[in-house]
Scaffold this motif. Structure first.
Motif, PDB file in Angstrom:
ATOM      1  N   GLN A 198       7.759 171.647  19.674  1.00 49.88           N
ATOM      2  CA  GLN A 198       8.921 172.388  20.159  1.00 49.88           C
ATOM      3  C   GLN A 198      10.102 171.462  20.430  1.00 49.88           C
ATOM      4  O   GLN A 198      11.244 171.827  20.187  1.00 49.88           O
ATOM      5  N   VAL A 199       9.831 170.251  20.900  1.00 47.72           N
ATOM      6  CA  VAL A 199      10.896 169.255  21.047  1.00 47.72           C
ATOM      7  C   VAL A 199      11.543 168.993  19.691  1.00 47.72           C
ATOM      8  O   VAL A 199      12.775 168.961  19.578  1.00 47.72           O
ATOM      9  N   ALA A 200      10.722 168.812  18.654  1.00 50.60           N
ATOM     10  CA  ALA A 200      11.264 168.570  17.312  1.00 50.60           C
ATOM     11  C   ALA A 200      12.132 169.727  16.854  1.00 50.60           C
ATOM     12  O   ALA A 200      13.208 169.524  16.267  1.00 50.60           O
ATOM     13  N   VAL A 201      11.696 170.950  17.125  1.00 54.15           N
ATOM     14  CA  VAL A 201      12.496 172.132  16.778  1.00 54.15           C
ATOM     15  C   VAL A 201      13.809 172.102  17.550  1.00 54.15           C
ATOM     16  O   VAL A 201      14.892 172.233  16.969  1.00 54.15           O
ATOM     17  N   ASP A 202      13.735 171.917  18.857  1.00 60.24           N
ATOM     18  CA  ASP A 202      14.926 171.913  19.707  1.00 60.24           C
ATOM     19  C   ASP A 202      15.908 170.813  19.322  1.00 60.24           C
ATOM     20  O   ASP A 202      17.124 170.990  19.418  1.00 60.24           O
ATOM     21  N   GLU A 203      15.385 169.666  18.908  1.00 60.09           N
ATOM     22  CA  GLU A 203      16.223 168.521  18.547  1.00 60.09           C
ATOM     23  C   GLU A 203      16.738 168.598  17.111  1.00 60.09           C
ATOM     24  O   GLU A 203      17.507 167.737  16.687  1.00 60.09           O
ATOM     25  N   GLY A 204      16.291 169.606  16.359  1.00 59.18           N
ATOM     26  CA  GLY A 204      16.767 169.792  14.990  1.00 59.18           C
ATOM     27  C   GLY A 204      16.149 168.870  13.957  1.00 59.18           C
ATOM     28  O   GLY A 204      16.732 168.659  12.892  1.00 59.18           O
ATOM     29  N   VAL A 205      14.966 168.328  14.244  1.00 61.75           N
ATOM     30  CA  VAL A 205      14.324 167.427  13.287  1.00 61.75           C
ATOM     31  C   VAL A 205      13.039 168.002  12.693  1.00 61.75           C
ATOM     32  O   VAL A 205      12.412 167.350  11.850  1.00 61.75           O
ATOM     33  N   ALA A 206      12.681 169.199  13.078  1.00 62.17           N
ATOM     34  CA  ALA A 206      11.412 169.764  12.602  1.00 62.17           C
ATOM     35  C   ALA A 206      11.406 169.967  11.090  1.00 62.17           C
ATOM     36  O   ALA A 206      10.400 169.693  10.434  1.00 62.17           O
ATOM     37  N   ASP A 207      12.511 170.413  10.535  1.00 66.99           N
ATOM     38  CA  ASP A 207      12.545 170.682   9.091  1.00 66.99           C
ATOM     39  C   ASP A 207      12.670 169.411   8.263  1.00 66.99           C
ATOM     40  O   ASP A 207      12.089 169.320   7.183  1.00 66.99           O
ATOM     41  N   SER A 208      13.390 168.423   8.751  1.00 67.50           N
ATOM     42  CA  SER A 208      13.577 167.187   7.976  1.00 67.50           C
ATOM     43  C   SER A 208      12.397 166.231   8.131  1.00 67.50           C
ATOM     44  O   SER A 208      12.196 165.355   7.295  1.00 67.50           O
ATOM     45  N   GLY A 209      11.632 166.393   9.191  1.00 69.53           N
ATOM     46  CA  GLY A 209      10.455 165.569   9.418  1.00 69.53           C
ATOM     47  C   GLY A 209      10.552 164.765  10.691  1.00 69.53           C
ATOM     48  O   GLY A 209      11.632 164.309  11.072  1.00 69.53           O
ATOM     49  N   TYR A 210       9.423 164.612  11.339  1.00 68.31           N
ATOM     50  CA  TYR A 210       9.349 163.858  12.585  1.00 68.31           C
ATOM     51  C   TYR A 210       7.959 163.265  12.702  1.00 68.31           C
ATOM     52  O   TYR A 210       7.034 163.651  11.990  1.00 68.31           O
ATOM     53  N   ARG A 211       7.837 162.324  13.595  1.00 70.64           N
ATOM     54  CA  ARG A 211       6.560 161.661  13.819  1.00 70.64           C
ATOM     55  C   ARG A 211       6.154 161.854  15.275  1.00 70.64           C
ATOM     56  O   ARG A 211       6.997 161.791  16.170  1.00 70.64           O
ATOM     57  N   VAL A 212       4.865 162.070  15.508  1.00 71.49           N
ATOM     58  CA  VAL A 212       4.300 162.107  16.854  1.00 71.49           C
ATOM     59  C   VAL A 212       3.313 160.947  16.933  1.00 71.49           C
ATOM     60  O   VAL A 212       2.399 160.854  16.117  1.00 71.49           O
ATOM     61  N   VAL A 213       3.517 160.062  17.914  1.00 75.34           N
ATOM     62  CA  VAL A 213       2.706 158.855  18.035  1.00 75.34           C
ATOM     63  C   VAL A 213       2.112 158.773  19.438  1.00 75.34           C
ATOM     64  O   VAL A 213       2.838 158.919  20.424  1.00 75.34           O
ATOM     65  N   PHE A 214       0.810 158.520  19.498  1.00 81.05           N
ATOM     66  CA  PHE A 214       0.128 158.177  20.747  1.00 81.05           C
ATOM     67  C   PHE A 214      -0.319 156.725  20.616  1.00 81.05           C
ATOM     68  O   PHE A 214      -1.155 156.424  19.763  1.00 81.05           O
ATOM     69  N   ASN A 215       0.212 155.836  21.425  1.00 80.42           N
ATOM     70  CA  ASN A 215      -0.290 154.468  21.482  1.00 80.42           C
ATOM     71  C   ASN A 215      -1.400 154.458  22.535  1.00 80.42           C
ATOM     72  O   ASN A 215      -1.176 154.869  23.665  1.00 80.42           O
ATOM     73  N   THR A 216      -2.568 153.998  22.145  1.00 77.73           N
ATOM     74  CA  THR A 216      -3.718 154.016  23.055  1.00 77.73           C
ATOM     75  C   THR A 216      -4.234 152.599  23.231  1.00 77.73           C
ATOM     76  O   THR A 216      -4.816 152.032  22.310  1.00 77.73           O
ATOM     77  N   GLY A 217      -3.964 152.031  24.393  1.00 75.60           N
ATOM     78  CA  GLY A 217      -4.380 150.672  24.702  1.00 75.60           C
ATOM     79  C   GLY A 217      -3.268 149.675  24.468  1.00 75.60           C
ATOM     80  O   GLY A 217      -2.362 149.891  23.662  1.00 75.60           O
ATOM     81  N   SER A 218      -3.340 148.562  25.196  1.00 73.95           N
ATOM     82  CA  SER A 218      -2.286 147.550  25.103  1.00 73.95           C
ATOM     83  C   SER A 218      -2.186 146.947  23.712  1.00 73.95           C
ATOM     84  O   SER A 218      -1.091 146.610  23.266  1.00 73.95           O
TER      85      SER A 218
END
Length: 114
Positions: A70-90
């Motif tokens: 929903q953030v991607a939709v609200d920010e206008g990047v959902a159609d052009s593409g976006y990345r979701v990243v979880f960094n886990t551990g140092s």
């Protein structure tokens, strides 16, 4: 947790530029953005990383992902593409040990990252 930066953002003790919030999730702008759109999406409850959240509450992990989209939709990047990243551990670059999803978009995101 009293010493967790993101718990302090959730409680309102540390200011943040909130872009979305629900009863269980908060999304706010990263203070050191790596892309034109760089928003962090966190659960209100403290979990140290994505694996711990998945083990404790898979439904909440799903809510984090729903809000990330929903953030991607609200920010206008959902159609052009976006990345979701979880960094886990140092070793993966996690510096705040409260699980958070980075929503990145608004420019080309080459693969592999880094």
């Amino acid at each position: 947790m009293t010493d967790c930066l993101f718990c302090k953002i959730v409680s309102g003790d540390v200011p943040a530029k909130i872009v979305r919030e629900t009863g269980r999730v908060v999304a706010f702008r990263d203070i050191n953005p790596q892309a034109p759109t760089h928003v962090l999406v966190i659960p209100r409850d403290h979990h140290p990383n994505a694996g711990a959240l998945a083990a404790a509450d898979a439904g909440l992990l799903g809510e984090v992902m729903t809000e990330a989209h929903q953030v991607a939709v609200d920010e206008g990047v959902a159609d052009s593409g976006y990345r979701v990243v979880f960094n886990t551990g140092s070793g993966a670059g996690q510096t705040v040990f409260h699980v958070h999803a980075h929503v990145l978009g608004g420019r080309g995101l080459n693969w592999p990252p880094g």
